[in-house]
Motif scaffolding. Structure first.
Motif, PDB file in Angstrom:
ATOM      1  N   GLU A  35      50.547  95.300  58.775  1.00 47.17           N
ATOM      2  CA  GLU A  35      50.057  96.068  59.918  1.00 47.17           C
ATOM      3  C   GLU A  35      48.555  95.926  60.141  1.00 47.17           C
ATOM      4  O   GLU A  35      48.055  96.181  61.234  1.00 47.17           O
ATOM      5  CB  GLU A  35      50.368  97.563  59.739  1.00 47.17           C
ATOM      6  CG  GLU A  35      51.823  97.864  59.430  1.00 47.17           C
ATOM      7  CD  GLU A  35      52.074  98.011  57.938  1.00 47.17           C
ATOM      8  OE1 GLU A  35      52.810  98.949  57.567  1.00 47.17           O
ATOM      9  OE2 GLU A  35      51.522  97.214  57.157  1.00 47.17           O
ATOM     10  N   GLY A  36      47.818  95.558  59.084  1.00 45.96           N
ATOM     11  CA  GLY A  36      46.368  95.531  59.173  1.00 45.96           C
ATOM     12  C   GLY A  36      45.818  94.223  59.702  1.00 45.96           C
ATOM     13  O   GLY A  36      46.549  93.294  60.045  1.00 45.96           O
ATOM     14  N   LEU A  37      44.487  94.160  59.751  1.00 45.09           N
ATOM     15  CA  LEU A  37      43.789  92.939  60.168  1.00 45.09           C
ATOM     16  C   LEU A  37      42.552  92.772  59.315  1.00 45.09           C
ATOM     17  O   LEU A  37      41.812  93.726  59.068  1.00 45.09           O
ATOM     18  CB  LEU A  37      43.417  93.006  61.637  1.00 45.09           C
ATOM     19  CG  LEU A  37      42.659  91.781  62.196  1.00 45.09           C
ATOM     20  CD1 LEU A  37      43.106  91.466  63.611  1.00 45.09           C
ATOM     21  CD2 LEU A  37      41.145  92.014  62.167  1.00 45.09           C
ATOM     22  N   THR A  38      42.331  91.555  58.861  1.00 41.49           N
ATOM     23  CA  THR A  38      41.127  91.229  58.091  1.00 41.49           C
ATOM     24  C   THR A  38      40.567  89.925  58.638  1.00 41.49           C
ATOM     25  O   THR A  38      41.266  88.916  58.699  1.00 41.49           O
ATOM     26  CB  THR A  38      41.447  91.048  56.596  1.00 41.49           C
ATOM     27  OG1 THR A  38      42.085  92.222  56.105  1.00 41.49           O
ATOM     28  CG2 THR A  38      40.173  90.804  55.806  1.00 41.49           C
ATOM     29  N   THR A  39      39.306  89.957  59.045  1.00 44.67           N
ATOM     30  CA  THR A  39      38.691  88.744  59.569  1.00 44.67           C
ATOM     31  C   THR A  39      37.208  88.754  59.200  1.00 44.67           C
ATOM     32  O   THR A  39      36.717  89.697  58.579  1.00 44.67           O
ATOM     33  CB  THR A  39      38.871  88.657  61.099  1.00 44.67           C
ATOM     34  OG1 THR A  39      38.419  87.377  61.561  1.00 44.67           O
ATOM     35  CG2 THR A  39      38.097  89.750  61.816  1.00 44.67           C
ATOM     36  N   TYR A  40      36.513  87.690  59.549  1.00 45.18           N
ATOM     37  CA  TYR A  40      35.088  87.621  59.235  1.00 45.18           C
ATOM     38  C   TYR A  40      34.332  87.022  60.401  1.00 45.18           C
ATOM     39  O   TYR A  40      34.882  86.276  61.223  1.00 45.18           O
ATOM     40  CB  TYR A  40      34.843  86.828  57.956  1.00 45.18           C
ATOM     41  CG  TYR A  40      35.111  85.342  58.089  1.00 45.18           C
ATOM     42  CD1 TYR A  40      34.098  84.466  58.443  1.00 45.18           C
ATOM     43  CD2 TYR A  40      36.374  84.833  57.858  1.00 45.18           C
ATOM     44  CE1 TYR A  40      34.348  83.106  58.573  1.00 45.18           C
ATOM     45  CE2 TYR A  40      36.634  83.473  57.983  1.00 45.18           C
ATOM     46  CZ  TYR A  40      35.614  82.619  58.340  1.00 45.18           C
ATOM     47  OH  TYR A  40      35.873  81.285  58.475  1.00 45.18           O
ATOM     48  N   VAL A  41      33.043  87.371  60.468  1.00 47.34           N
ATOM     49  CA  VAL A  41      32.136  86.866  61.486  1.00 47.34           C
ATOM     50  C   VAL A  41      30.986  86.162  60.780  1.00 47.34           C
ATOM     51  O   VAL A  41      30.285  86.781  59.978  1.00 47.34           O
ATOM     52  CB  VAL A  41      31.585  88.017  62.355  1.00 47.34           C
ATOM     53  CG1 VAL A  41      30.477  87.522  63.278  1.00 47.34           C
ATOM     54  CG2 VAL A  41      32.702  88.664  63.153  1.00 47.34           C
TER      55      VAL A  41
END
Length: 265
Positions: A126-132
């Protein structure tokens, strides 16, 4: 590590001490080089507590994120200056407490970004993990890129975990913190900790870091750090040594690093 084009890896300067890799070394990690270990040993030689500080900083992160996700109802996080992934990273703690949590990591170090591609993955469906990939000196880019993954009309926790000491000008620090936090909705939170000039030993350790070739780290007073929270409401126990922020261990003692969590009205 995954870096299909080799672009990020080509930017690594293995012969120059780097903060993220030194911190990894102090925490017992393996993602560091000889230059990082030499600089880390030089600092620890005059300020052995730096190793404890590194470990306390992660425990502080765990307690703060757990509180925000499990008790304050926060479901969105921006972790600025992520550092190298180790144990119990922000997304792991948040998604364990609230599976729908969405986390944006921000860093500009090539080694961090290589690891981020490989390791910073969701722990829940259900979650989201990303990077910038961005520098905190460009807060507008951070906000714009984070807005692709987060809803800025809903509360967000913005986290600066021990990174603002690398900016020598306190006014610049306050501007960066204010511009990112200022873009968030009411009910958002600011989390910030940094090393403090509260003992002669830690000041000598910072001097050793600079002498070793590492990027100088500016130690500030707790009163200086408190100015970063102006206009916000600090949650109990306020701005305190990080081991003393809602400790799991009742025998916790102070170190030369202060942190706090504050709510945006």
């Amino acid at each position: 590590m995954v870096d299909p084009d080799g672009e990020l890896a080509s930017k690594l300067q293995t012969d120059v001490p780097h903060a993220a890799r030194m911190w990894n070394y102090w925490m017992g990690g393996k993602d560091n080089f000889q230059a990082d270990r030499a600089a880390g040993d030089a600092v620890a030689g005059v300020y052995p507590e730096i190793v404890l500080m590194a470990r306390h900083s992660r425990q502080f992160l765990i307690r703060v994120v757990r509180h925000l996700a499990a008790e304050a109802g926060i479901r969105q996080f921006i972790d600025v200056g992520t550092g190298l992934p180790t144990m119990q990273n922000t997304h792991e703690v948040a998604q364990a407490a609230a599976p729908r949590s969405r986390i944006v990591y921000v860093d500009n170090d090539p080694m961090v970004l290589v690891h981020a591609r490989a390791l910073l993955a969701n722990t829940t469906a259900e979650g989201l993990t990303t990077y910038v990939p961005a520098d905190y000196h460009d807060p507008d880019t951070i906000v714009a890129e984070a807005a692709k993954s987060l809803d800025f009309d809903e509360p967000i926790a913005v986290m600066f975990m021990g990174v603002m000491g690398y900016e020598p000008d306190l006014d610049v620090v306050r501007s960066i913190v204010g511009r990112i936090s200022g873009a968030t909705a009411p009910g958002s939170y600011l989390v910030l900790w940094d090393g403090t000039n509260t003992s002669p030993e830690v000041v000598e350790g910072a001097d050793k870091l600079a002498q070793s070739g590492g990027v100088p780290y500016i130690l500030r007073s707790p009163d200086d750090l408190a100015t970063c929270f102006e206009g916000l409401t600090l949650v109990e126990p306020g701005l305190v040594p990080i081991p003393l922020w809602r400790p799991d261990d009742p025998a916790a003692t102070a170190i030369d690093a202060y942190g706090g969590v504050a709510r945006k009205p």
